[in-house]
Design a protein around this motif. Sequence first.
Motif, PDB file in Angstrom:
ATOM      1  N   THR A 162       1.982  -7.299 -12.263  1.00 33.42           N
ATOM      2  CA  THR A 162       1.740  -7.722 -13.633  1.00 33.42           C
ATOM      3  C   THR A 162       0.720  -8.854 -13.639  1.00 33.42           C
ATOM      4  OG1 THR A 162       3.638  -9.238 -13.540  1.00 33.42           O
ATOM      5  CG2 THR A 162       4.012  -7.053 -14.499  1.00 33.42           C
ATOM      6  N   GLU A 163      -0.084  -8.842 -14.657  1.00 34.07           N
ATOM      7  CA  GLU A 163      -1.099  -9.879 -14.833  1.00 34.07           C
ATOM      8  C   GLU A 163      -1.068 -10.317 -16.288  1.00 34.07           C
ATOM      9  OE1 GLU A 163      -5.102  -9.905 -12.647  1.00 34.07           O
ATOM     10  OE2 GLU A 163      -5.604  -9.160 -14.655  1.00 34.07           O
ATOM     11  N   ARG A 164      -0.684 -11.577 -16.487  1.00 34.55           N
ATOM     12  CA  ARG A 164      -0.501 -12.115 -17.838  1.00 34.55           C
ATOM     13  C   ARG A 164       0.433 -11.213 -18.659  1.00 34.55           C
ATOM     14  NH1 ARG A 164      -5.805 -13.280 -16.573  1.00 34.55           N
ATOM     15  NH2 ARG A 164      -6.564 -11.324 -17.448  1.00 34.55           N
ATOM     16  N   GLY A 165       1.507 -10.758 -18.005  1.00 37.08           N
ATOM     17  CA  GLY A 165       2.527  -9.957 -18.659  1.00 37.08           C
ATOM     18  C   GLY A 165       2.198  -8.494 -18.810  1.00 37.08           C
ATOM     19  N   GLU A 166       1.002  -8.093 -18.404  1.00 38.10           N
ATOM     20  CA  GLU A 166       0.577  -6.702 -18.552  1.00 38.10           C
ATOM     21  C   GLU A 166       0.693  -5.973 -17.218  1.00 38.10           C
ATOM     22  OE1 GLU A 166      -3.439  -4.126 -19.733  1.00 38.10           O
ATOM     23  OE2 GLU A 166      -3.404  -6.315 -19.965  1.00 38.10           O
ATOM     24  N   LEU A 167       1.235  -4.757 -17.267  1.00 39.80           N
ATOM     25  CA  LEU A 167       1.391  -3.955 -16.063  1.00 39.80           C
ATOM     26  C   LEU A 167       0.033  -3.465 -15.572  1.00 39.80           C
ATOM     27  CD1 LEU A 167       3.177  -2.421 -14.010  1.00 39.80           C
ATOM     28  CD2 LEU A 167       3.324  -0.555 -15.686  1.00 39.80           C
ATOM     29  N   LYS A 168      -0.215  -3.661 -14.288  1.00 37.30           N
ATOM     30  CA  LYS A 168      -1.447  -3.198 -13.671  1.00 37.30           C
ATOM     31  C   LYS A 168      -1.099  -2.202 -12.563  1.00 37.30           C
ATOM     32  CE  LYS A 168      -4.407  -6.013 -15.791  1.00 37.30           C
ATOM     33  NZ  LYS A 168      -5.554  -5.543 -16.598  1.00 37.30           N
ATOM     34  N   ASP A 169      -1.652  -1.008 -12.673  1.00 41.05           N
ATOM     35  CA  ASP A 169      -1.489   0.005 -11.630  1.00 41.05           C
ATOM     36  C   ASP A 169      -2.847   0.249 -10.981  1.00 41.05           C
ATOM     37  OD1 ASP A 169       1.294   0.635 -11.932  1.00 41.05           O
ATOM     38  OD2 ASP A 169       0.800   1.782 -13.726  1.00 41.05           O
ATOM     39  N   ASN A 170      -3.055  -0.289  -9.790  1.00 35.80           N
ATOM     40  CA  ASN A 170      -4.287   0.020  -9.083  1.00 35.80           C
ATOM     41  C   ASN A 170      -4.308   1.507  -8.723  1.00 35.80           C
ATOM     42  OD1 ASN A 170      -4.839  -2.678  -9.265  1.00 35.80           O
ATOM     43  ND2 ASN A 170      -4.781  -3.091  -7.066  1.00 35.80           N
ATOM     44  N   PRO A 171      -5.475   2.095  -8.523  1.00 39.06           N
ATOM     45  CA  PRO A 171      -5.537   3.524  -8.166  1.00 39.06           C
ATOM     46  C   PRO A 171      -4.689   3.842  -6.940  1.00 39.06           C
ATOM     47  CG  PRO A 171      -7.726   2.692  -8.685  1.00 39.06           C
ATOM     48  CD  PRO A 171      -6.813   1.496  -8.646  1.00 39.06           C
ATOM     49  N   ASP A 172      -4.186   5.068  -6.894  1.00 37.26           N
ATOM     50  CA  ASP A 172      -3.389   5.498  -5.745  1.00 37.26           C
ATOM     51  C   ASP A 172      -4.201   5.409  -4.461  1.00 37.26           C
ATOM     52  OD1 ASP A 172      -1.097   6.077  -7.178  1.00 37.26           O
ATOM     53  OD2 ASP A 172      -1.583   8.201  -7.435  1.00 37.26           O
ATOM     54  N   ARG A 173      -3.513   5.106  -3.388  1.00 39.36           N
ATOM     55  CA  ARG A 173      -4.146   5.143  -2.071  1.00 39.36           C
ATOM     56  C   ARG A 173      -4.171   6.595  -1.588  1.00 39.36           C
ATOM     57  NH1 ARG A 173      -5.438   1.659   1.728  1.00 39.36           N
ATOM     58  NH2 ARG A 173      -4.570  -0.026   0.450  1.00 39.36           N
ATOM     59  N   PRO A 174      -5.297   7.073  -1.091  1.00 35.75           N
ATOM     60  CA  PRO A 174      -5.323   8.437  -0.533  1.00 35.75           C
ATOM     61  C   PRO A 174      -4.331   8.556   0.624  1.00 35.75           C
ATOM     62  CG  PRO A 174      -7.557   7.589  -0.813  1.00 35.75           C
ATOM     63  CD  PRO A 174      -6.621   6.431  -1.051  1.00 35.75           C
ATOM     64  N   TYR A 175      -3.718   9.714   0.735  1.00 38.43           N
ATOM     65  CA  TYR A 175      -2.785   9.921   1.837  1.00 38.43           C
ATOM     66  C   TYR A 175      -3.534   9.929   3.173  1.00 38.43           C
ATOM     67  CZ  TYR A 175       0.797  11.104  -1.582  1.00 38.43           C
ATOM     68  OH  TYR A 175       1.697  11.055  -2.616  1.00 38.43           O
ATOM     69  N   ILE A 176      -2.848   9.464   4.202  1.00 36.52           N
ATOM     70  CA  ILE A 176      -3.445   9.378   5.535  1.00 36.52           C
ATOM     71  C   ILE A 176      -3.735  10.789   6.038  1.00 36.52           C
ATOM     72  CG2 ILE A 176      -3.090   8.604   7.912  1.00 36.52           C
ATOM     73  CD1 ILE A 176      -1.055   6.554   6.694  1.00 36.52           C
ATOM     74  N   GLU A 177      -4.950  11.050   6.423  1.00 37.83           N
ATOM     75  CA  GLU A 177      -5.320  12.374   6.907  1.00 37.83           C
ATOM     76  C   GLU A 177      -5.156  12.498   8.415  1.00 37.83           C
ATOM     77  OE1 GLU A 177      -9.121  13.630   5.522  1.00 37.83           O
ATOM     78  OE2 GLU A 177      -8.631  13.342   3.407  1.00 37.83           O
ATOM     79  N   ASN A 178      -5.558  11.484   9.147  1.00 34.95           N
ATOM     80  CA  ASN A 178      -5.452  11.523  10.608  1.00 34.95           C
ATOM     81  C   ASN A 178      -4.150  10.862  11.032  1.00 34.95           C
ATOM     82  OD1 ASN A 178      -5.755  11.511  13.360  1.00 34.95           O
ATOM     83  ND2 ASN A 178      -7.472  10.083  13.395  1.00 34.95           N
ATOM     84  N   MET A 179      -3.117  11.666  11.205  1.00 39.37           N
ATOM     85  CA  MET A 179      -1.801  11.118  11.554  1.00 39.37           C
ATOM     86  C   MET A 179      -1.763  10.538  12.965  1.00 39.37           C
ATOM     87  SD  MET A 179      -0.048  11.441   8.836  1.00 39.37           S
ATOM     88  CE  MET A 179       1.561  11.031   9.455  1.00 39.37           C
ATOM     89  N   ASP A 180      -2.695  10.950  13.807  1.00 36.15           N
ATOM     90  CA  ASP A 180      -2.720  10.430  15.177  1.00 36.15           C
ATOM     91  C   ASP A 180      -3.096   8.949  15.233  1.00 36.15           C
ATOM     92  OD1 ASP A 180      -2.077  12.941  15.983  1.00 36.15           O
ATOM     93  OD2 ASP A 180      -3.918  13.328  17.111  1.00 36.15           O
ATOM     94  N   GLU A 181      -3.682   8.436  14.148  1.00 38.37           N
ATOM     95  CA  GLU A 181      -4.102   7.034  14.178  1.00 38.37           C
ATOM     96  C   GLU A 181      -2.946   6.080  13.946  1.00 38.37           C
ATOM     97  OE1 GLU A 181      -5.623   6.403   9.555  1.00 38.37           O
ATOM     98  OE2 GLU A 181      -6.995   7.260  11.041  1.00 38.37           O
ATOM     99  N   LEU A 182      -1.802   6.591  13.488  1.00 33.26           N
ATOM    100  CA  LEU A 182      -0.635   5.726  13.278  1.00 33.26           C
ATOM    101  C   LEU A 182      -0.014   5.348  14.626  1.00 33.26           C
ATOM    102  CD1 LEU A 182       1.173   7.383  10.236  1.00 33.26           C
ATOM    103  CD2 LEU A 182       0.022   5.168  10.282  1.00 33.26           C
ATOM    104  N   PRO A 183       0.399   4.097  14.783  1.00 30.53           N
ATOM    105  CA  PRO A 183       1.090   3.691  16.022  1.00 30.53           C
ATOM    106  C   PRO A 183       2.412   4.434  16.178  1.00 30.53           C
ATOM    107  CG  PRO A 183       0.321   1.776  14.778  1.00 30.53           C
ATOM    108  CD  PRO A 183       0.167   2.962  13.881  1.00 30.53           C
TER     109      PRO A 183
END
Length: 490
Positions: A162-183
């Motif tokens: 929230t910013e000054r009482g107003e709900l803020k939804d930033n754009p969705d994060r793209p789903y991870i495509e390269n699963m091998d990069e995760l630890p």
Amino acid sequence: MSVRVLLLNAPFLDRYSKSSRSPAVTKSATVYYPLWLSYAAGVLDKRGYELKIIDAPAKCYKKQQTLDMIKEYNPGLIVIDTSTGSIVNDLSFTKKIKEMMPDVKTCLVGTHVSATVSEILPKHKDFVDFIARHEYDYTIPELVDAIEDKMDISDVLGISYTERGELKDNPDRPYIENMDELPFASAVYKKYLDYKDYFYAHVSYPTVSIFSSRGCPSRCIYCMYSQVMFGKAYRKRSAKNLYDEIVYITKNFPDVKEILIDDDNFSVDQKSVQEFCKLMIENHINLKWVCECRVNLTYDTMVLMRKAGCRLIVTGYESGSQKILDNMHKGITLEQSKRFNDAARRARIRVHGCFMVGNPGETRETMMETLNFAKSLTMDTVQFFPLMVYPGTEAYDWAKEKGYIKAKSYRDWLQKDGEHNCVLETEKLSAQDLVDFCSYARKQFYLRPKYVFMKAGQCLTSKDDLVRTVKAFGKFWKYLFVPTKKPAKA
């Protein structure tokens, strides 16, 4: 000084499994690893952030004890996992943290808050600073950077605030495509958790639980993973990457008896499964493993899996009525399920079968079809549950639109002891009807002489089977010997 990050599974009920598909205190004493917190912790750790994980329900920590630990660690950001049944408690505990440490930033994560952002914010803006929606592995490091003024908060994908009482939804994060990069999740367990705190009734103890994929191409109406958390796009780790983690586990957890590959879609790409199995066989990796597969898994793949160490497959048969399967958009047939079960028996792989009742069109007759179908299959263990409807799923929207959800609060998703509570009630079946049927079905399945003799034989010939069965039965027995009656006909 950089911001310390605390990843928290907040104190609630002892042994409450928040990372389960259907979070609860289980009848079989199962305690899930905090999987999604762990994967996010792995990304933070790899990038050099200072962090700590507290899994209070697994450790049976109480609220004041946990608050004392938080104060001593003095984090700048606390990432708090949530679930539907625990959300009232999760919010209450977050408020206590903020009262104790007004300057700390709090971020809620998990399936429930991902689906209910507008309910949480700005109503609780005084103590909830952020919600990281959906897949948040890379969201949290960026959020830390924003807190440290290294980037603008409006540029952090996948967060709400929230910013000054107003709900803020930033754009969705793209789903991870390269699963091998995760630890490796197992590397996080080794560094930040105690793997002996976690137990799965169908897996030999001690175990390590990992995922091989995210996202699901299927259309099941009840699954909050695909509809709320990870999306429909199927993304898998390579066979070599998965094999490498198995090797890591054998070297770093020498007393682990079995590995649980816990994602529903391990076998979507059967060519990749076969490649993984060949690596296990060719390199003589003798560690046993359990996985989850749909009933389209072929016999040839099962044979390789068995040679590679697979002992048991968990699969969702769900119903013995083709009509109900179609209504839930399961995308399978009863004939497929029969072929799968026969193939698993021939390949000498055990099966844990999952069934649910209460989906659209369910009647007393279709529930009995499900029980009779379950008894016709060869399965090592089985579970029967009422349909659990969670915000963000098609099943929840269906039940809400029909007026079938009989709950005054999200607390009602659980009983007082933390076990599942049915909140679904249709024109034809009450919530008690669904619960009573599941109790009846479990008793009918498990107390058959054929099953009792099979399980006794396993326990007499295998110490692992004996330990696993005794540990699960120690809690489960009371549910088998309560009086039940055959459901009345419509």
